[in-house]
Design an enzyme around this catalytic site. Sequence first.
Site, mmCIF file in Angstrom:
data_model
loop_
_atom_site.group_PDB
_atom_site.id
_atom_site.type_symbol
_atom_site.label_atom_id
_atom_site.label_comp_id
_atom_site.label_asym_id
_atom_site.label_seq_id
_atom_site.Cartn_x
_atom_site.Cartn_y
_atom_site.Cartn_z
ATOM 1 N N ASP A 109 -1.287 -2.185 13.852
ATOM 2 C CA ASP A 109 -1.557 -1.370 12.666
ATOM 3 C C ASP A 109 -1.570 0.062 13.208
ATOM 4 O OD1 ASP A 109 -2.555 0.035 10.553
ATOM 5 O OD2 ASP A 109 -4.359 -1.187 10.284
ATOM 6 N N ASP A 120 0.976 7.575 8.553
ATOM 7 C CA ASP A 120 1.245 6.148 8.835
ATOM 8 C C ASP A 120 2.597 6.001 9.512
ATOM 9 O OD1 ASP A 120 -0.036 5.007 5.690
ATOM 10 O OD2 ASP A 120 -0.939 4.794 7.659
ATOM 11 N N ASP A 176 0.838 -1.193 0.000
ATOM 12 C CA ASP A 176 0.000 0.000 0.000
ATOM 13 C C ASP A 176 0.878 1.250 0.000
ATOM 14 O OD1 ASP A 176 -2.158 -1.747 0.523
ATOM 15 O OD2 ASP A 176 -1.598 -1.713 2.638
ATOM 16 N N LEU A 224 -1.696 3.057 11.976
ATOM 17 C CA LEU A 224 -2.727 3.960 11.473
ATOM 18 C C LEU A 224 -3.604 3.205 10.481
ATOM 19 C CD1 LEU A 224 -3.180 7.044 12.081
ATOM 20 C CD2 LEU A 224 -2.736 7.309 9.668
ATOM 21 N N ASP A 225 -4.816 2.962 10.913
ATOM 22 C CA ASP A 225 -5.755 2.220 10.076
ATOM 23 C C ASP A 225 -6.710 3.197 9.396
ATOM 24 O OD1 ASP A 225 -7.357 -0.260 9.334
ATOM 25 O OD2 ASP A 225 -8.829 0.919 10.450
ATOM 26 N N GLU A 271 2.480 -3.126 10.710
ATOM 27 C CA GLU A 271 2.074 -3.125 9.311
ATOM 28 C C GLU A 271 3.008 -2.247 8.478
ATOM 29 O OE1 GLU A 271 -2.317 -2.365 8.201
ATOM 30 O OE2 GLU A 271 -1.171 -0.662 7.475
ATOM 31 N N GLU A 272 3.627 -1.272 9.115
ATOM 32 C CA GLU A 272 4.474 -0.329 8.384
ATOM 33 C C GLU A 272 5.949 -0.718 8.377
ATOM 34 O OE1 GLU A 272 3.155 1.761 6.480
ATOM 35 O OE2 GLU A 272 1.128 1.542 7.275
ATOM 36 N N GLU A 284 -4.822 -6.677 12.260
ATOM 37 C CA GLU A 284 -6.197 -6.176 12.192
ATOM 38 C C GLU A 284 -7.209 -7.234 12.636
ATOM 39 O OE1 GLU A 284 -5.626 -5.086 8.054
ATOM 40 O OE2 GLU A 284 -5.893 -2.967 8.505
#
Length: 350
Positions: free
Chosen positions: A129, A84, A78, A131-132, A107-108, A293
């Site tokens: 996560d 993020d 993404d 920043l979702d 996630e990052e 998530e």
Amino acid sequence: MQTVTAPTQQSLANGGGKLKTLEQFIIERQGDVPGSTGQFSRLLRDIALAAKIVDRDVRKAGLVDIFGEAGGENATGDTQKKLDMLAHEEFVRALRRGGEVCMIGSEEHDEAIPIKTNGHSGRYIVLMDPLDGSSNVDVNVSIGTIFSIYRLPDGCEEPLTEHALQPGRDQVAAGYVVYGSSTMLVYTTGNGVNGFTLDPSIGEFLLSHPNIQTPNVGKIYSINEGNYRSWEDGTKEYIKWLQIEDKATNRPYTSRYIGSFVADFHRNLLKGGIYIYPANVRDPRGKLRLMYEANPMAFIVEQAGGRASTGSQPILDVKPEMLHQRCPVYIGSADMVEMAEDFVAGRRTL
Ligand code: AHG
Ligand code: MN
Ligand code: MN
């Protein structure tokens, strides 16, 4: 007739004496987590602090130059937004400073991040996560943070990625923060779900939603219907079923989809409903990430009396193979998720 006494300024200021901060609540409930020492309470405190820092950054997002893309892609491809990365960095910094964590998966970040604080590492693994719903930042729509906490297995000294690959059932705690019209932190340690609202005037999360229970059935379904043609037949039929008029079951249901999992989940948790991100032709495992998530939200929803499924098995029973793994998600009110599973399995058709 009963006389109602108007609340005084004083009683409003202290919540009529009932006001409880997140920190007080954490200390009171320390015994909930078997074998927990003050370390776990301090870890939750560190997470709450990072959430406040990210909240501050989010609230400033329109004022300073933190809009737009950071120019890279994250591990699952993404486009990364600047916020993020900021959120990722703030959480890692707060957890590193706190010293209760030995490893972070984000996630990052492609790889698990080993953590040492002054040469020592804690016993907890945090997966998150940071920043979702980041595509919603630029348009002023609710976003969130999701976190999941595991214990480093006994006898392990150096944390390895495989130690983070524990099934969701083994989570010690999980929670999320929603940066919405107000900022809320909701979490569970396996003994119910409690929600805290940030009072910005004093900088404290206050207990506002004790012991959250989600209705068994709601009226809301949340799914990106633009992907309709790429779903498998069972999911298509279930969504059609929700739209059929039937007084006895209160149908048709109503569709609400923000595109921020945290915000969609939070609304459905409180009001009753189902959120679905199914497998589709392009992504046979769906889009959402199991470890960052699906698992934390599955733990929360089960604790609130709801249900979380991949369509064919409870999310919490999935055996993880890799950190950034994706999985289909059917989550929310228990009866609705069960019905969706029946359609997916072909036990029910239109
Ligand atoms: P993230 O911003 O952490 O990458 O997550 C985005 C996720 C989730 O929040 C949301 O429900 C979903 O992606 C939306 O996806 P679509 O745009 O495909 O509906
Ligand atoms: Mn997300
Ligand atoms: Mn994200």
